[in-house]
Every structure is written in C-alpha cells, then in structure tokens.
Design a protein around this motif. Sequence first.
Motif, PDB file in Angstrom:
ATOM      1  N   ARG A  39     -46.667  -9.931 -37.069  1.00  0.00           N
ATOM      2  CA  ARG A  39     -47.287  -9.982 -35.963  1.00  0.00           C
ATOM      3  C   ARG A  39     -46.692 -11.023 -34.804  1.00  0.00           C
ATOM      4  N   VAL A  40     -46.729 -12.342 -35.476  1.00  0.00           N
ATOM      5  CA  VAL A  40     -46.274 -13.266 -34.713  1.00  0.00           C
ATOM      6  C   VAL A  40     -45.081 -13.217 -33.844  1.00  0.00           C
ATOM      7  N   ALA A  41     -44.151 -12.153 -34.125  1.00  0.00           N
ATOM      8  CA  ALA A  41     -42.946 -11.792 -33.509  1.00  0.00           C
ATOM      9  C   ALA A  41     -43.243 -10.926 -32.229  1.00  0.00           C
ATOM     10  N   TRP A  42     -44.401 -10.223 -32.436  1.00  0.00           N
ATOM     11  CA  TRP A  42     -44.611  -9.365 -31.081  1.00  0.00           C
ATOM     12  C   TRP A  42     -45.125  -9.852 -29.866  1.00  0.00           C
ATOM     13  N   ASN A  43     -44.383  -9.272 -28.732  1.00  0.00           N
ATOM     14  CA  ASN A  43     -44.620  -9.734 -27.468  1.00  0.00           C
ATOM     15  C   ASN A  43     -45.751  -9.311 -26.957  1.00  0.00           C
ATOM     16  N   MET A  44     -47.049 -10.172 -26.829  1.00  0.00           N
ATOM     17  CA  MET A  44     -48.199  -9.650 -26.369  1.00  0.00           C
ATOM     18  C   MET A  44     -48.351  -9.687 -24.835  1.00  0.00           C
ATOM     19  N   PHE A  45     -47.306 -10.395 -24.296  1.00  0.00           N
ATOM     20  CA  PHE A  45     -47.699 -10.322 -23.036  1.00  0.00           C
ATOM     21  C   PHE A  45     -46.652  -9.079 -22.468  1.00  0.00           C
ATOM     22  N   ASP A  46     -46.073  -8.335 -23.219  1.00  0.00           N
ATOM     23  CA  ASP A  46     -45.442  -7.010 -22.757  1.00  0.00           C
ATOM     24  C   ASP A  46     -46.729  -5.943 -22.450  1.00  0.00           C
ATOM     25  N   ALA A  47     -46.499  -5.217 -21.467  1.00  0.00           N
ATOM     26  CA  ALA A  47     -47.711  -4.303 -20.844  1.00  0.00           C
ATOM     27  C   ALA A  47     -47.600  -3.230 -21.656  1.00  0.00           C
ATOM     28  N   ASP A  48     -46.542  -2.782 -22.233  1.00  0.00           N
ATOM     29  CA  ASP A  48     -46.645  -1.585 -23.297  1.00  0.00           C
ATOM     30  C   ASP A  48     -47.403  -2.096 -24.528  1.00  0.00           C
ATOM     31  N   VAL A  49     -47.028  -3.101 -25.191  1.00  0.00           N
ATOM     32  CA  VAL A  49     -47.636  -3.502 -26.388  1.00  0.00           C
ATOM     33  C   VAL A  49     -49.233  -3.973 -26.250  1.00  0.00           C
ATOM     34  N   LEU A  50     -49.588  -4.610 -24.940  1.00  0.00           N
ATOM     35  CA  LEU A  50     -50.954  -4.267 -24.790  1.00  0.00           C
ATOM     36  C   LEU A  50     -51.601  -2.912 -24.784  1.00  0.00           C
ATOM     37  N   ALA A  51     -50.936  -2.062 -24.002  1.00  0.00           N
ATOM     38  CA  ALA A  51     -51.659  -0.839 -24.042  1.00  0.00           C
ATOM     39  C   ALA A  51     -51.611  -0.106 -25.136  1.00  0.00           C
ATOM     40  N   TRP A  52     -50.590  -0.369 -26.048  1.00  0.00           N
ATOM     41  CA  TRP A  52     -50.727   0.147 -27.491  1.00  0.00           C
ATOM     42  C   TRP A  52     -51.747  -0.322 -28.267  1.00  0.00           C
ATOM     43  N   HIS A  53     -52.022  -1.667 -28.321  1.00  0.00           N
ATOM     44  CA  HIS A  53     -53.331  -2.206 -28.875  1.00  0.00           C
ATOM     45  C   HIS A  53     -54.570  -1.450 -28.368  1.00  0.00           C
ATOM     46  N   LEU A  54     -54.777  -0.966 -27.280  1.00  0.00           N
ATOM     47  CA  LEU A  54     -55.836  -0.238 -26.707  1.00  0.00           C
ATOM     48  C   LEU A  54     -55.796   0.929 -27.173  1.00  0.00           C
ATOM     49  N   ASP A  55     -54.842   1.589 -27.256  1.00  0.00           N
ATOM     50  CA  ASP A  55     -54.524   2.725 -28.013  1.00  0.00           C
ATOM     51  C   ASP A  55     -54.925   2.632 -29.475  1.00  0.00           C
ATOM     52  N   ALA A  56     -54.436   1.887 -30.192  1.00  0.00           N
ATOM     53  CA  ALA A  56     -54.738   1.777 -31.607  1.00  0.00           C
ATOM     54  C   ALA A  56     -56.219   1.410 -31.993  1.00  0.00           C
ATOM     55  N   GLY A  57     -56.627   0.658 -30.740  1.00  0.00           N
ATOM     56  CA  GLY A  57     -58.030   0.263 -31.061  1.00  0.00           C
ATOM     57  C   GLY A  57     -58.159  -1.263 -31.305  1.00  0.00           C
ATOM     58  N   ILE A  58     -58.827  -1.910 -30.424  1.00  0.00           N
ATOM     59  CA  ILE A  58     -59.046  -3.534 -30.650  1.00  0.00           C
ATOM     60  C   ILE A  58     -60.088  -3.943 -31.399  1.00  0.00           C
ATOM     61  N   ASP A  59     -60.039  -5.035 -32.328  1.00  0.00           N
ATOM     62  CA  ASP A  59     -61.095  -5.495 -33.025  1.00  0.00           C
ATOM     63  C   ASP A  59     -61.401  -6.821 -32.472  1.00  0.00           C
ATOM     64  N   LYS A  60     -62.337  -7.619 -33.261  1.00  0.00           N
ATOM     65  CA  LYS A  60     -62.762  -8.946 -32.723  1.00  0.00           C
ATOM     66  C   LYS A  60     -61.680 -10.147 -32.820  1.00  0.00           C
ATOM     67  N   ARG A  61     -60.556  -9.853 -33.754  1.00  0.00           N
ATOM     68  CA  ARG A  61     -59.465 -10.684 -33.921  1.00  0.00           C
ATOM     69  C   ARG A  61     -58.726 -10.689 -32.432  1.00  0.00           C
ATOM     70  N   PHE A  62     -58.388  -9.559 -31.959  1.00  0.00           N
ATOM     71  CA  PHE A  62     -57.763  -9.423 -30.695  1.00  0.00           C
ATOM     72  C   PHE A  62     -58.790  -9.939 -29.440  1.00  0.00           C
ATOM     73  N   LEU A  63     -59.976  -9.646 -29.475  1.00  0.00           N
ATOM     74  CA  LEU A  63     -60.878 -10.085 -28.719  1.00  0.00           C
ATOM     75  C   LEU A  63     -60.766 -11.596 -28.751  1.00  0.00           C
ATOM     76  N   ASN A  64     -60.803 -12.287 -29.700  1.00  0.00           N
ATOM     77  CA  ASN A  64     -60.977 -13.792 -29.804  1.00  0.00           C
ATOM     78  C   ASN A  64     -59.687 -14.332 -29.347  1.00  0.00           C
ATOM     79  N   ASP A  65     -58.504 -13.538 -29.709  1.00  0.00           N
ATOM     80  CA  ASP A  65     -57.243 -14.303 -29.205  1.00  0.00           C
ATOM     81  C   ASP A  65     -57.041 -14.167 -27.710  1.00  0.00           C
ATOM     82  N   LEU A  66     -57.603 -12.942 -27.103  1.00  0.00           N
ATOM     83  CA  LEU A  66     -57.601 -12.775 -25.755  1.00  0.00           C
ATOM     84  C   LEU A  66     -58.499 -14.000 -25.115  1.00  0.00           C
TER      85      LEU A  66
END
Length: 259
Positions: free
Chosen positions: A83-110
Amino acid sequence: MTTSRILIIPTRRAHSNHAEVARSIGVDIIAGRYAEGTRLPGDAEMIAMFGVSRPVLRESVKTLVAKGLLTTKARVGTVVRERVAWNMFDADVLAWHLDAGIDKRFLNDLAEIRLAVEPRAAALAAAQRSEQDVVELRRCMERMRLEASDSVGFADADLALHVSVARASGNLFMRSIGHVIEAALRASFLLSAPVEPEDRDTVLLWHQKIVDAIAAGDATTASEAMVYVIHNGMRRHDGTVIETVPAEALPSAEAGERS
C-alpha cells in the motif's frame, strides 16, 4: 460501542475498455480481494474474465503499474504492490477507494494530510485573499446555513468552502491538492454530517470563524480555526456507528460538481 463501517461512494465509470478493466482490478486490489504481494491470475484467465483482448488487458496493467498498484516481474508475473507504494494523489486511485468502500483508516489518513495543508492554506488566504475570495467564502457559508446538515447540499457547500480557502491561498500546490482530494473530502463530510443541533451550531460557528479571520487578514486565527474544524470532524467520525452502505443507496459523487 463504536464500531467501524465502510462508506461506499459511487464514482463515475470509465469510458474505455482498458480503463474499465483497470478500474475493476484496482477496486479489487484496494478492497483486499487481491492482497499485497499476491500474483494476479495469468493473462488467459484475466482475458476470459473480462472478455477483452490481450492488448486491452496489457494496457490496463500498464495503467495500474503507473499508479503504483502493480509491478510486473519476469518469470514471476504481475504482483500487487504494498500500500505504501500506491499513488494516493492519483484521482483514479482515490475514486477506486470510494468505490471499494472507505473506512476509518482512510478517513484518519485523509485528516492527517488535511492537518498538514489546510491550516497553512487558511493562514495564506488571510494574507492573500481578494475581495472576490471573501465574497465566495461568505456565499459558501450561506449555503451551509440553508442546507439540512445531513444533506448532500450541506456537504457540497462545506467542500466548496474548503476548496475556496485553498484557492484564496494563492498557492498553486495547495489548490491542486484541494482539487485532487475533492471526492474524498465530500465522502468525509457526508460521513461526519453534524446531525445533532449542537454539533451543527459548532460546525457553523467554526467555519464562520475561518471565513471571518480570512476576511480580517488574521492568519493565526484562520489557521487555528481550521485545525479545530478538522479535529472536530475526526471526533464525529470516531463517534459514528457504521454499517456497510451499498453504493446505490448513496448520492453520486458527481452531485458535488455543482460547486
């Protein structure tokens, strides 16, 4: 007792075969259906699975490699990266997180990246803002006051205010970050909606403090108020009991594009 939930926000679907295949594989990776270090099925199996040609599949894999989700190795195959290699500032990667379902880990990182950027953006906005910036910030506040707290309209107005602060900062990097994470911010605001009257009053009060401080050129107060707003949103996330929400039951992420 607080439990963890996943919030799923439907996003726009891809318009080409290879983009749709990349999205499908990307969502499966982010959702954990392909774990870190896992080798993807072979080309023949994937081609049959998606009903596409080999060039389309290879273009999809190239897209995911570029975004940091996959790596290809000779005699090994295509492997999911950590996961540390994923480009979290890529618009598609962020959109796919929303498609997959976001949890508190994601929200805390945000929230952590917001704390690193938004208070400074508010301070800069206090020094750099134009009269038009102030007009826009006040318009966003008025929209927040008019909308029901748990509505998409309230989340959109909240989002528009934060994006307007980034724009008013005059810093192109901060403006770009705000644009990239808009969909994730909207999801966060929807999840942390201040449904209790006291929470709503607090949210409106501290957002108004941000606007007033920027209008007055008070960088310190603008920054401090922004820190409070972000921490208060984190508090509401922590106090929310969460159930899985199916994508079709939630408003489209495109709704916020009215902003």
